[in-house]
Design a protein around this motif. Structure first.
Motif, PDB file in Angstrom:
ATOM      1  N   VAL A 256      30.284  14.181 -24.019  1.00  0.00           N
ATOM      2  CA  VAL A 256      30.064  12.696 -24.279  1.00  0.00           C
ATOM      3  C   VAL A 256      30.812  12.148 -23.194  1.00  0.00           C
ATOM      4  O   VAL A 256      32.039  12.241 -23.551  1.00  0.00           O
ATOM      5  CB  VAL A 256      30.948  12.471 -25.924  1.00  0.00           C
ATOM      6  CG1 VAL A 256      30.752  11.257 -26.572  1.00  0.00           C
ATOM      7  CG2 VAL A 256      30.132  12.725 -27.038  1.00  0.00           C
ATOM      8  N   LEU A 257      30.490  11.252 -22.650  1.00  0.00           N
ATOM      9  CA  LEU A 257      30.691  10.229 -21.635  1.00  0.00           C
ATOM     10  C   LEU A 257      31.601   8.933 -22.561  1.00  0.00           C
ATOM     11  O   LEU A 257      30.409   8.729 -23.742  1.00  0.00           O
ATOM     12  CB  LEU A 257      29.857  10.118 -20.470  1.00  0.00           C
ATOM     13  CG  LEU A 257      29.288  11.128 -19.573  1.00  0.00           C
ATOM     14  CD1 LEU A 257      28.936  10.924 -19.068  1.00  0.00           C
ATOM     15  CD2 LEU A 257      31.292  11.290 -19.287  1.00  0.00           C
ATOM     16  N   PRO A 258      32.051   8.253 -21.932  1.00  0.00           N
ATOM     17  CA  PRO A 258      32.270   6.873 -22.772  1.00  0.00           C
ATOM     18  C   PRO A 258      31.489   5.772 -23.272  1.00  0.00           C
ATOM     19  O   PRO A 258      29.584   6.038 -22.158  1.00  0.00           O
ATOM     20  CB  PRO A 258      32.771   6.065 -21.633  1.00  0.00           C
ATOM     21  CG  PRO A 258      33.713   7.312 -20.665  1.00  0.00           C
ATOM     22  CD  PRO A 258      32.054   8.235 -20.799  1.00  0.00           C
ATOM     23  N   VAL A 259      31.283   4.999 -24.525  1.00  0.00           N
ATOM     24  CA  VAL A 259      30.142   4.752 -24.367  1.00  0.00           C
ATOM     25  C   VAL A 259      30.657   2.803 -23.581  1.00  0.00           C
ATOM     26  O   VAL A 259      31.238   2.970 -24.499  1.00  0.00           O
ATOM     27  CB  VAL A 259      30.027   4.714 -26.342  1.00  0.00           C
ATOM     28  CG1 VAL A 259      28.767   3.833 -26.301  1.00  0.00           C
ATOM     29  CG2 VAL A 259      30.258   6.335 -26.368  1.00  0.00           C
ATOM     30  N   ILE A 260      29.342   2.618 -23.040  1.00  0.00           N
ATOM     31  CA  ILE A 260      29.927   1.316 -22.532  1.00  0.00           C
ATOM     32  C   ILE A 260      28.363   0.748 -21.961  1.00  0.00           C
ATOM     33  O   ILE A 260      27.431   0.792 -22.198  1.00  0.00           O
ATOM     34  CB  ILE A 260      29.936   1.449 -20.606  1.00  0.00           C
ATOM     35  CG1 ILE A 260      31.051   2.372 -20.698  1.00  0.00           C
ATOM     36  CG2 ILE A 260      30.171   0.178 -19.987  1.00  0.00           C
ATOM     37  CD1 ILE A 260      31.148   2.153 -19.162  1.00  0.00           C
ATOM     38  N   GLU A 266      24.368   4.997 -13.597  1.00  0.00           N
ATOM     39  CA  GLU A 266      25.396   4.729 -12.593  1.00  0.00           C
ATOM     40  C   GLU A 266      26.804   3.916 -13.801  1.00  0.00           C
ATOM     41  O   GLU A 266      27.973   4.490 -12.832  1.00  0.00           O
ATOM     42  CB  GLU A 266      24.820   4.117 -11.538  1.00  0.00           C
ATOM     43  CG  GLU A 266      23.601   5.318 -11.030  1.00  0.00           C
ATOM     44  CD  GLU A 266      22.476   4.944 -11.791  1.00  0.00           C
ATOM     45  OE1 GLU A 266      21.951   4.414 -12.292  1.00  0.00           O
ATOM     46  OE2 GLU A 266      21.644   5.899 -11.754  1.00  0.00           O
ATOM     47  N   GLU A 267      27.081   3.218 -13.954  1.00  0.00           N
ATOM     48  CA  GLU A 267      27.703   2.499 -14.606  1.00  0.00           C
ATOM     49  C   GLU A 267      28.522   3.147 -15.369  1.00  0.00           C
ATOM     50  O   GLU A 267      30.115   3.181 -16.007  1.00  0.00           O
ATOM     51  CB  GLU A 267      27.152   0.892 -15.315  1.00  0.00           C
ATOM     52  CG  GLU A 267      26.601   0.229 -14.518  1.00  0.00           C
ATOM     53  CD  GLU A 267      26.175  -1.244 -14.669  1.00  0.00           C
ATOM     54  OE1 GLU A 267      25.907  -2.503 -14.592  1.00  0.00           O
ATOM     55  OE2 GLU A 267      25.584  -1.144 -16.542  1.00  0.00           O
ATOM     56  N   THR A 268      27.699   4.102 -16.569  1.00  0.00           N
ATOM     57  CA  THR A 268      28.417   4.418 -17.255  1.00  0.00           C
ATOM     58  C   THR A 268      29.239   5.411 -16.298  1.00  0.00           C
ATOM     59  O   THR A 268      30.460   6.151 -17.156  1.00  0.00           O
ATOM     60  CB  THR A 268      27.217   5.635 -18.324  1.00  0.00           C
ATOM     61  OG1 THR A 268      26.559   4.896 -18.707  1.00  0.00           O
ATOM     62  CG2 THR A 268      28.171   6.417 -19.721  1.00  0.00           C
ATOM     63  N   ILE A 269      28.913   6.657 -15.577  1.00  0.00           N
ATOM     64  CA  ILE A 269      29.334   7.591 -14.607  1.00  0.00           C
ATOM     65  C   ILE A 269      30.845   7.302 -14.289  1.00  0.00           C
ATOM     66  O   ILE A 269      32.255   7.416 -13.800  1.00  0.00           O
ATOM     67  CB  ILE A 269      28.528   8.276 -13.838  1.00  0.00           C
ATOM     68  CG1 ILE A 269      27.166   9.544 -14.757  1.00  0.00           C
ATOM     69  CG2 ILE A 269      29.466   9.668 -12.771  1.00  0.00           C
ATOM     70  CD1 ILE A 269      25.735   9.812 -13.706  1.00  0.00           C
TER      71      ILE A 269
END
Length: 360
Positions: A256-260, A266-269
């Motif tokens: 799981v990556l940050p939930v934005i 690209e912005e999530t990474i």
């Protein structure tokens, strides 16, 4: 009740700014201290000290200090409590240590043992260290965290157990979510700080902390982690990462990556920990042996292929589960499994609640 009256008294001091604090105290000190008088204390000075300390605890939790107000001075040390310690410090010192966790370091695999020894060496030398434990689900990250926390706490050293999500925090003894423990602001930017006063009890706790374990760190936006880093540096007066504390972050970027909201890939990474200025300074520890299914190599390899994004997909991007991993069940069986899962979760939450009742 007197406890509620003391909290109200502190709230009035902070938010209503009464013009004559001493008169307010003199008028109601008897009502504020009734429970201490009934607890067997006969010394008036001791009763006053207990009452004033309780009010001081509430003031510290609101970012204030009792010395800011016209209250009687604490002229003696209570027989029942070290008045120099804040409530937050005492709570952390009384976090229960499970016996299984104390013995866990004897049962670590090779990679876990290397990580354990490396982190404990930094704590023994009281030198700062920044680590990231990276491993897929089932490789024993939580088991390693609990072993380290138990060893450190058994020595009387303050260690904070933090997680990005509430579920992950509930698994760690004394666990708290990062936003709850560090007062991370909701609106974040690249220069954010946490809202922690140097004079507060929480500020005192963070200065005394030697180890921070932060689970599921990849789920957290890098701005939040960087805000905690700057706050530690400010509180401790040390420009090293996290003020020179030993900080162990862990998780799996494949999960799981940050939930934005409304963010592109690209912005999530870009918002993830791996793009933080802190990540290049971390010692990355890799855990690769799946401890949950170590006898099923086919399943372990399948999980790794999924996480790495190399498993074959259909035209819709869906992964087909291997036939040998699929079990046909009726609707009643599914409902029974769901009920069993809910029961297991509530049992864990109830155990944590009982543990919290044992703290002072």
């Amino acid at each position: 009740m007197p406890y509620a009256l003391r909290r109200l008294f502190a709230t009035i001091l902070v938010h209503s700014q009464p013009s004559d604090v001493r008169r307010l105290w003199d008028s109601f000190c008897h009502h504020l201290s009734e429970d201490f008088g009934r607890s067997g204390l006969v010394d008036e000075l001791e009763i006053m000290s207990q009452t004033l300390q309780s009010i001081s605890d509430f003031l510290e939790s609101m970012g204030k200090n009792a010395s800011m107000y016209d209250l009687p001075k604490l002229t003696m040390v209570s027989k029942h409590r070290d008045l120099l310690k804040s409530r937050e410090v005492i709570e952390e010192q009384y976090v229960p240590i499970p016996a299984t966790d104390l013995d866990a370091h004897h049962h670590l695999n090779h990679a876990q043992t290397l990580a354990y020894d490396m982190i404990m060496d930094c704590i023994d030398r009281n030198s700062g260290g920044l680590f990231f434990v990276n491993g897929p689900g089932g490789t024993g990250k939580t088991y390693l965290y609990r072993a380290i926390l138990a060893t450190v706490r058994s020595r009387g050293i303050i260690a904070l157990a933090i997680a990005t999500s509430g579920v992950a925090a509930s698994i760690l003894p004394g666990g708290r979510t990062a936003h709850s423990r560090f007062k991370i602001p909701i609106e974040l930017h690249e220069n954010s700080y946490c809202t922690i006063s140097k004079q507060s009890g929480l500020g005192n706790l963070l200065r005394l902390t030697r180890l921070v374990v932060w689970d599921e760190a990849p789920m957290c936006r890098r701005y939040a982690i960087e805000a905690v880093d700057r706050t530690f540096q400010d509180l401790v007066g040390n420009k090293e990462p996290f003020g020179g504390k030993v900080v162990l972050l862990g998780g799996d970027f494949m999960q799981v990556l940050p939930v934005i909201p409304k963010a592109t890939i690209e912005e999530t990474i870009d918002g993830s920990l791996i793009r933080s200025y802190l990540f290049p300074r971390m010692k990355v520890i890799l855990l690769h042996e799946n401890m949950r299914a170590k006898n099923d190599h086919v399943f372990c390899e399948f999980l790794l292929r999924m996480g790495a994004g190399v498993e074959l997909v259909d035209v819709n991007g869906n992964i087909k589960l291997p036939t040998q991993m699929v079990t046909k069940v009726c609707e009643g069986d599914i409902e029974a499994l769901e009920n069993k899962l809910i029961e297991h979760v509530y049992e864990g939450l109830y155990e944590n609640y009982l543990s919290s009742l044992k703290r002072p």
